[in-house]
Design an enzyme around this catalytic site. Structure first.
Site, PDB file in Angstrom:
ATOM      1  N   CYS A  55      42.777  55.643  52.396  1.00 31.97           N
ATOM      2  CA  CYS A  55      43.233  55.705  53.789  1.00 31.97           C
ATOM      3  C   CYS A  55      42.498  54.663  54.643  1.00 31.97           C
ATOM      4  CB  CYS A  55      42.958  57.079  54.376  1.00 31.97           C
ATOM      5  SG  CYS A  55      43.773  58.383  53.478  1.00 31.97           S
ATOM      6  N   ARG A  98      43.993  48.162  51.210  1.00 31.67           N
ATOM      7  CA  ARG A  98      43.316  49.362  50.699  1.00 31.67           C
ATOM      8  C   ARG A  98      44.268  50.238  49.896  1.00 31.67           C
ATOM      9  NH1 ARG A  98      38.584  50.527  53.814  1.00 31.67           N
ATOM     10  NH2 ARG A  98      38.840  52.767  53.623  1.00 31.67           N
ATOM     11  N   TRP A 111      46.669  57.327  51.902  1.00 26.36           N
ATOM     12  CA  TRP A 111      46.740  57.257  50.436  1.00 26.36           C
ATOM     13  C   TRP A 111      46.561  58.689  49.976  1.00 26.36           C
ATOM     14  CZ3 TRP A 111      43.031  57.354  46.203  1.00 26.36           C
ATOM     15  CH2 TRP A 111      43.510  56.757  45.035  1.00 26.36           C
ATOM     16  N   ASN A 159      39.798  59.366  57.216  1.00 26.27           N
ATOM     17  CA  ASN A 159      39.630  58.783  55.885  1.00 26.27           C
ATOM     18  C   ASN A 159      38.532  59.575  55.193  1.00 26.27           C
ATOM     19  OD1 ASN A 159      39.262  57.160  53.623  1.00 26.27           O
ATOM     20  ND2 ASN A 159      37.987  55.681  54.715  1.00 26.27           N
ATOM     21  N   GLY A 160      38.815  60.091  54.012  1.00 26.08           N
ATOM     22  CA  GLY A 160      37.822  60.873  53.284  1.00 26.08           C
ATOM     23  C   GLY A 160      38.441  62.149  52.746  1.00 26.08           C
ATOM     24  N   GLU A 191      37.491  42.420  31.080  1.00 26.22           N
ATOM     25  CA  GLU A 191      37.894  42.108  32.451  1.00 26.22           C
ATOM     26  C   GLU A 191      39.248  41.384  32.460  1.00 26.22           C
ATOM     27  OE1 GLU A 191      37.316  42.976  35.294  1.00 26.22           O
ATOM     28  OE2 GLU A 191      38.032  41.399  36.590  1.00 26.22           O
ATOM     29  N   LYS A 199      42.490  42.850  34.431  1.00 31.04           N
ATOM     30  CA  LYS A 199      43.196  42.067  35.449  1.00 31.04           C
ATOM     31  C   LYS A 199      44.685  42.033  35.141  1.00 31.04           C
ATOM     32  CE  LYS A 199      41.076  41.854  37.824  1.00 31.04           C
ATOM     33  NZ  LYS A 199      39.815  42.203  38.434  1.00 31.04           N
ATOM     34  N   GLU A 216      46.459  45.637  35.504  1.00 28.42           N
ATOM     35  CA  GLU A 216      46.559  46.267  36.816  1.00 28.42           C
ATOM     36  C   GLU A 216      47.571  45.593  37.734  1.00 28.42           C
ATOM     37  OE1 GLU A 216      42.932  46.328  39.122  1.00 28.42           O
ATOM     38  OE2 GLU A 216      42.425  44.301  38.517  1.00 28.42           O
ATOM     39  N   HIS A 241      38.880  47.632  12.559  1.00 27.47           N
ATOM     40  CA  HIS A 241      38.660  49.076  12.486  1.00 27.47           C
ATOM     41  C   HIS A 241      39.777  49.854  13.182  1.00 27.47           C
ATOM     42  CE1 HIS A 241      34.807  48.292  10.696  1.00 27.47           C
ATOM     43  NE2 HIS A 241      34.530  47.456  11.681  1.00 27.47           N
ATOM     44  N   LYS A 257      42.145  49.525  46.982  1.00 31.07           N
ATOM     45  CA  LYS A 257      41.056  48.535  46.912  1.00 31.07           C
ATOM     46  C   LYS A 257      39.702  49.233  46.853  1.00 31.07           C
ATOM     47  CE  LYS A 257      39.094  44.462  47.182  1.00 31.07           C
ATOM     48  NZ  LYS A 257      39.011  43.726  45.908  1.00 31.07           N
TER      49      LYS A 257
HETATM   50  C1  F6R Z   1      39.856  45.854  39.631  1.00 28.66           C
HETATM   51  C2  F6R Z   1      39.054  46.359  40.741  1.00 28.66           C
HETATM   52  C3  F6R Z   1      38.371  47.673  40.574  1.00 28.66           C
HETATM   53  C4  F6R Z   1      37.011  47.666  41.303  1.00 28.66           C
HETATM   54  C5  F6R Z   1      36.383  49.065  41.281  1.00 28.66           C
HETATM   55  C6  F6R Z   1      35.022  49.073  41.938  1.00 28.66           C
HETATM   56  O1  F6R Z   1      40.366  44.588  39.893  1.00 28.66           O
HETATM   57  O2  F6R Z   1      38.962  45.748  41.761  1.00 28.66           O
HETATM   58  O3  F6R Z   1      38.216  48.012  39.237  1.00 28.66           O
HETATM   59  O4  F6R Z   1      36.178  46.734  40.687  1.00 28.66           O
HETATM   60  O5  F6R Z   1      37.226  49.967  41.941  1.00 28.66           O
HETATM   61  O6  F6R Z   1      35.102  48.674  43.274  1.00 28.66           O
HETATM   62  P1  F6R Z   1      33.828  48.175  44.051  1.00 28.66           P
HETATM   63  O7  F6R Z   1      33.384  46.908  43.417  1.00 28.66           O
HETATM   64  O8  F6R Z   1      34.267  48.001  45.468  1.00 28.66           O
HETATM   65  O9  F6R Z   1      32.787  49.248  43.894  1.00 28.66           O
END
Ligand code: F6R
Length: 609
Positions: free
Chosen positions: A2, A27, A74, A100-101, A482, A486, A489, A505, A604
């Site tokens: 949110c 977000r 959200w 938010n929360g 990673e 990427k 997602e 394996h 985010k």
């Molecule tokens: C993937 C991504 C997430 C964040 C994770 C941690 O591209 O962005 O996996 O890395 O949610 O977020 P932060 O770094 O803000 O703690």
């Protein structure tokens, strides 16, 4: 997650809230709403889906009024719907709340309020706050909000307005981010600085259990007992355009391309020459404390966790300190042993990720010193850490983390070299070489970005396939993980990041012409083994995209397509490898027509456990 925005001034509040909400779109959200006070009444507008629906609704029928609050939701409690979207309004229709929360004891409060005659219209936890504020309201909105939040358990940042107080906006927080923006004859609230940066560069960063009493003329901060709090004005160090797309199609693309400058910023003041020691101010540790370290525990979520895995590798390899790396959500369950002189390094772009914050608190309780690696200044994790090393990446808006990852890795590399220098655990010639190459890293990034057309060509060949494997070994196992994260997602292509040694394996059973493999095979300790793994895949008719050093003809012959990177010492290659893998994910998702900056189901910043 949110997002909240609020405005009090002389302009149309709904317009300003809507602009701010657009900047919080990154977000992630599923519905939105705005409430304004006008002619001693509340006017509320809500939409499900994208903010474009709110743009259209306000264009058709404006929402006049100079005091307002806005929200992007959200869903956590109750499905996305008009009833469940914020602002929530008290039963008497006089008080509106954005939140938010998560209010953890909302079930119990809801029952209590129901017994007192309050009727609930939504399934949300937030609605209890609207009714509680009404319950405690006796003409003073701030007093009612304070009394209400004392009943709450959990996390919140609230913006509250009341039709009977047209000159007051009240905001309060516990664990969820909140800033107050300072204007001339007008003031703002928001979940982050980017939302209101266009309006002002002066903000108060609000702390847990602090209340902001905001009028057109000024802002008064107090604690929950009403004691005044003096807070220094924080001047936002980046320009308004930094939160805009700056000519790129997507924020993610813009942020990938910012990595040259971001690397310069990250190195600035820390590494100036190969024969000079590294300076890491925020670390807050003496040489003796570094020498006495017995263990380092990295902890983080998602992309930041992958950066932590690189950190773990380098910390042991260079600084010779036993190191672990845990997913933040798993750290508590593992109940790790904390020895004397244990350092915990939480890593987070936002500094607000709930799991990482909880892991930090746990490790502090167990007696570890906590030095965080963060991007957002003055975030919740920053405030609870014993030291903070900032990655200095500037705002990252795209949901998929790109420049923050590369800079987290860079910062971790600086930290490992620094510790190795102080502890005398690595060959000085090696450290000098690493530092010399680190100084060239921005130039390597610029070169890799110039090669984007090559990566696009690879994406064009493979983007229609639905399955992929990313393989790496050693320091580049995290790069494979990673790269896969990427891709999955943002493109929704199934992607698995694996140790190439583990292939035989199990995962090798998946290999066929419909599954492409990205094999990271830069020169170094594991190079020969990677060639063997590539041959195993080719023998089973699996197409392979090789990631290898410029001019490596051996790999070039083995693979179906190539991504070339400038050769660097293996220890530093996670940074060079990351950039083309980010571009590969970006272009595959773009070719598939996906909503890259707001992938489905993702937020985010994940401020709930
Ligand atoms: C993937 C991504 C997430 C964040 C994770 C941690 O591209 O962005 O996996 O890395 O949610 O977020 P932060 O770094 O803000 O703690």
């Amino acid at each position: 997650m949110c997002g909240i925005v609020g405005y009090i001034g002389s302009r149309e509040a709904a317009r300003i809230c809507l602009e701010g909400l657009h900047r919080l779109e990154y977000r992630g959200y599923d519905s939105a709403g705005i409430a304004v006070v006008r002619d001693h009444a509340l006017d509320v507008r809500k939409v499900v889906g994208k903010l474009l629906n709110m743009d259209a609704s306000l264009a058709e029928k404006p929402l006049p009024g100079t005091l307002g609050i806005g929200h992007t939701r959200w869903a956590t409690h109750g499905k996305p719907s008009v009833e469940n979207s914020h602002p929530h309004v008290s039963m008497n229709g006089r008080i509106a709340v954005v939140h938010n929360g998560i209010i953890e004891n909302y079930g119990e409060l809801r029952e209590r309020l129901r017994a007192e005659g309050y009727v609930f219209k939504s399934q949300t936890d937030t609605e209890v706050m609207a009714h509680l504020t009404q319950k405690y309201y006796e003409g003073d909105l701030r007093a009612a909000v304070i009394r209400a939040v004392k009943d709450l358990e959990g996390a919140f940042a609230f913006g509250v307005i009341c039709a009977d107080n047209p000159d007051v906006l009240v905001a309060v927080r516990r664990f969820s981010p909140l800033v107050v923006g300072l204007g001339e004859g007008e003031n703002f609230i928001a979940s982050d600085m980017g939302a209101i940066r266009k309006e002002t560069d002066r903000v108060y960063v609000i702390d847990d259990d602090e209340v902001a009493y905001i009028t057109r003329e000024g802002v008064e901060l107090t604690d929950l007992e009403g004691n005044r709090i003096e807070r220094e004005v924080f001047v936002i160090p980046w320009p308004a355009e930094a939160a805009e797309k700056g000519g790129h199609k997507k924020f993610m693309h813009k942020e990938i391309h910012e990595q040259t400058d971001a690397m310069h910023n990250c190195l600035a003041g820390r590494l100036s020459a190969p024969d000079r020691p590294i300076q890491l101010d925020g670390l807050n540790m003496t040489a003796e404390e570094i020498r006495n370290l017995r263990k380092v525990v990295f902890t983080a979520c998602g992309t930041a966790y992958h950066a932590g895995l690189v950190g773990r590798f380098l910390m042991e390899y260079l600084a010779k300190i036993p190191a672990e790396c845990d997913l933040a959500a798993e750290l508590r369950a593992r109940n790790p042993v904390v020895l004397d002189n244990t350092l915990c390094v939480p890593i987070s772009q936002s500094g607000e990720t709930a799991d990482t914050l909880v892991a930090l608190r746990d490790m502090k309780e167990k007696g570890a010193r906590c030095v965080s690696v963060l991007n957002v200044v003055d975030s919740s994790i920053a405030r609870e850490s014993d030291g903070v090393v900032y990655i200095q990446a500037g705002p990252e808006i795209g949901v998929a983390s790109t420049k923050a990852y590369t800079l987290q890795v860079m910062t971790m590399t600086l930290m490992a070299i620094h510790f190795a220098e102080v502890r005398g655990t690595a060959d000085p010639a090696l450290l000098r070489e690493l530092k010399a190459e680190m100084l060239k890293m921005p130039a390597y990034a610029a070169e890799l970005l110039k090669r984007e057309p090559q990566v696009l060509a690879v994406a064009e060949r493979f983007y229609r396939l639905e399955d992929s494997l990313y393989l790496g070994r050693g320091v580049n196992l995290p790069s494979a993980m990673e790269g896969a994260l990427k891709l999955k997602e943002i493109s929704y292509i199934h992607a698995e990041g694996y140790s190439a040694g583990e292939m035989k394996h199990g995962p090798i059973a998946l290999v066929d012409p419909e599954l492409f493999t990205v094999a990271i095979a830069v020169h170094g300790d594991v190079y020969e083994k990677m060639i063997g793994n590539i041959q195993e895949i080719k023998a089973r008719s699996g197409p392979v995209i090789g990631v290898a050093d410029d001019g490596d003809e051996v790999i070039g012959r083995e693979c179906d397509a190539m991504i070339w990177v400038p050769p660097v010492p293996e220890m530093l290659s996670p940074m060079t490898v990351a950039i083309p893998l980010q571009l590969l994910a970006y272009h595959m998702a773009d070719l598939r027509g996906e909503d890259i900056d707001q992938p489905r189901n993702l937020a985010k910043t994940v401020t709930v456990e």
